[in-house]
Design an enzyme around this catalytic site. Sequence first.
Site, PDB file in Angstrom:
ATOM      1  N   LYS A 343       0.699  -1.175   0.019  1.00  0.00           N
ATOM      2  CA  LYS A 343       0.036   0.127   0.050  1.00  0.00           C
ATOM      3  C   LYS A 343       0.692   1.094  -0.052  1.00  0.00           C
ATOM      4  CE  LYS A 343      -4.444  -1.902   1.096  1.00  0.00           C
ATOM      5  NZ  LYS A 343      -5.328  -2.279   2.121  1.00  0.00           N
ATOM      6  N   ARG A 378      -3.556 -10.114   4.814  1.00  0.00           N
ATOM      7  CA  ARG A 378      -3.944 -10.269   3.255  1.00  0.00           C
ATOM      8  C   ARG A 378      -2.932  -9.511   2.499  1.00  0.00           C
ATOM      9  NH1 ARG A 378      -6.205  -6.537  -0.423  1.00  0.00           N
ATOM     10  NH2 ARG A 378      -7.783  -7.463  -1.893  1.00  0.00           N
TER      11      ARG A 378
HETATM   12  N1  HH2 Z   1      -7.413  -3.724   0.724  1.00  0.00           N
HETATM   13  C1  HH2 Z   1      -7.947  -3.785  -0.503  1.00  0.00           C
HETATM   14  C2  HH2 Z   1      -8.908  -4.451  -1.045  1.00  0.00           C
HETATM   15  N2  HH2 Z   1      -9.557  -5.383  -0.169  1.00  0.00           N
HETATM   16  N3  HH2 Z   1     -10.052  -6.202   1.713  1.00  0.00           N
HETATM   17  C3  HH2 Z   1      -9.730  -6.113   3.163  1.00  0.00           C
HETATM   18  N4  HH2 Z   1     -10.389  -6.987   4.140  1.00  0.00           N
HETATM   19  N5  HH2 Z   1      -8.657  -5.441   3.598  1.00  0.00           N
HETATM   20  C4  HH2 Z   1      -8.031  -4.594   2.834  1.00  0.00           C
HETATM   21  O1  HH2 Z   1      -7.042  -4.130   3.363  1.00  0.00           O
HETATM   22  C5  HH2 Z   1      -8.166  -4.515   1.601  1.00  0.00           C
HETATM   23  C6  HH2 Z   1      -9.439  -5.475   1.196  1.00  0.00           C
HETATM   24  C7  HH2 Z   1      -7.152  -2.577  -1.429  1.00  0.00           C
HETATM   25  O2  HH2 Z   1      -6.031  -3.004  -1.675  1.00  0.00           O
HETATM   26  P1  HH2 Z   1      -5.263  -2.608  -3.144  1.00  0.00           P
HETATM   27  O3  HH2 Z   1      -3.753  -2.386  -3.020  1.00  0.00           O
HETATM   28  O4  HH2 Z   1      -5.974  -1.394  -3.494  1.00  0.00           O
HETATM   29  O5  HH2 Z   1      -5.552  -3.485  -4.196  1.00  0.00           O
HETATM   30  P2  HH2 Z   1      -5.504  -5.057  -4.104  1.00  0.00           P
HETATM   31  O6  HH2 Z   1      -4.988  -5.363  -2.610  1.00  0.00           O
HETATM   32  O7  HH2 Z   1      -6.857  -5.697  -4.328  1.00  0.00           O
HETATM   33  O8  HH2 Z   1      -4.546  -5.212  -5.111  1.00  0.00           O
END
Ligand code: HH2
Length: 403
Positions: A343, A378
């Site tokens: 992030k 995650r």
């Molecule tokens: N972060 C992203 C998406 N889904 N779900 C949960 N429960 N917790 C999170 O922190 C979370 C999530 C967003 O992450 P991003 O880096 O924008 O995209 P991605 O991780 O889907 O590649």
Amino acid sequence: MNFNARLLRVADEAEARAELAKVGCHAAGINIMSAKAVFRLVKLENVPAKAANLLKQTFLAKGGEAALARGTADLSAAASDVLLCGTLKQYRLALAQLAQQPWGLPAVATAVAAALAAAEGFPERRYAWPGRELAIRPGRTVVMGILNVTPDSFSDGGRYNVLDAALRHAEEMAADGADVIDIGAESTRPYGATAVSAAEEMERLLPVVERVLAAVPLPVSVDTYKAAVAEEALKLGAHLVNDVWGLQRDEAMAGVVARYGVPVVVMHNQEGTAYAGDVLAAVAAFLRRSVGIAAAAGVPAANVIVDPGIGFGKTAAHNLAVLNRLDELKALGCPILLGTSRKRFVGTALGGLPADDRVEGTAATVACGIMRGASIVRVHDVKAMARVARMTDAIMTEAMDNG
Ligand code: HH2
């Protein structure tokens, strides 16, 4: 002789008991003393002044303390936040008395007792489906591998290639040590994300869910806040729902989760990064509301997982505070999921690194997150982060065999 004086840290009553045993205390002595060896600070918000004053008297009488705002004693303030200070023993004595007092104090006692009990840890959870299972327990962090099926996530074009690449990625994550695969088809990224319709989201998500379920023997979670999308994925056999709006965006979502009897991740989210007060207080209040919505819809408490939503409605400074104080969320009594992977704040803290160069920074967040109480992480870089998680688990449990 200097007696080798040392300061010990005990996270909970179980650890206090272990230290008492090491001193050689009698079993009866351990029972008497363990609650005196753990000190807790509990913060309450907006307690009416009369109740707050009685709270203070009660805690003082037991040798504890209750810090109140100026103006509470002379009732010139209507209400006060309260900082309760005491050992578990002092809490037990004080709470027993509060339960018999007026002005809403029994409800205060119940809330404080629940928060203290939650701090001692949640009961181990074991979700089982034919051929797959998921255990959430102390000392063995769950690794959730991220599978994105947004159009830009696999650049090689056509539909077959997208499906195929997604499947290969899921298989690779399983081989690398993922315990669960989280599949999302709408980028929820706060900057530059475009909302997609439920129909479009389903069109992207469902074929991938179907293929992954058929080929990968792991539980599958679907990252969506839309009830219709979640329901279609659950019909196909998805095992968990991951709602980045904590059941608070689509009011049909809690009912769907209840009907299919699946575990649900409720994540904190908000538009914009403004907070009236403390960010952790806001996150906890939001998640408490989500837990309440789940309960009201008939979702068993044992099916709810909370997530502070790193990067959602938060500045880099907020994200650091949430991560450093993650253990405050233990008071909700649910396992905590943490999503820090690659992030933006990780890049910012390291002088502006791009997303593909944040693996070490992510590793630090995973290790610290686990030490502060995360049960599920995650992540994108499953192989590296599974190692970080296993190593951190080994340190936390002082054991090598957490599988
Ligand atoms: N972060 C992203 C998406 N889904 N779900 C949960 N429960 N917790 C999170 O922190 C979370 C999530 C967003 O992450 P991003 O880096 O924008 O995209 P991605 O991780 O889907 O590649």
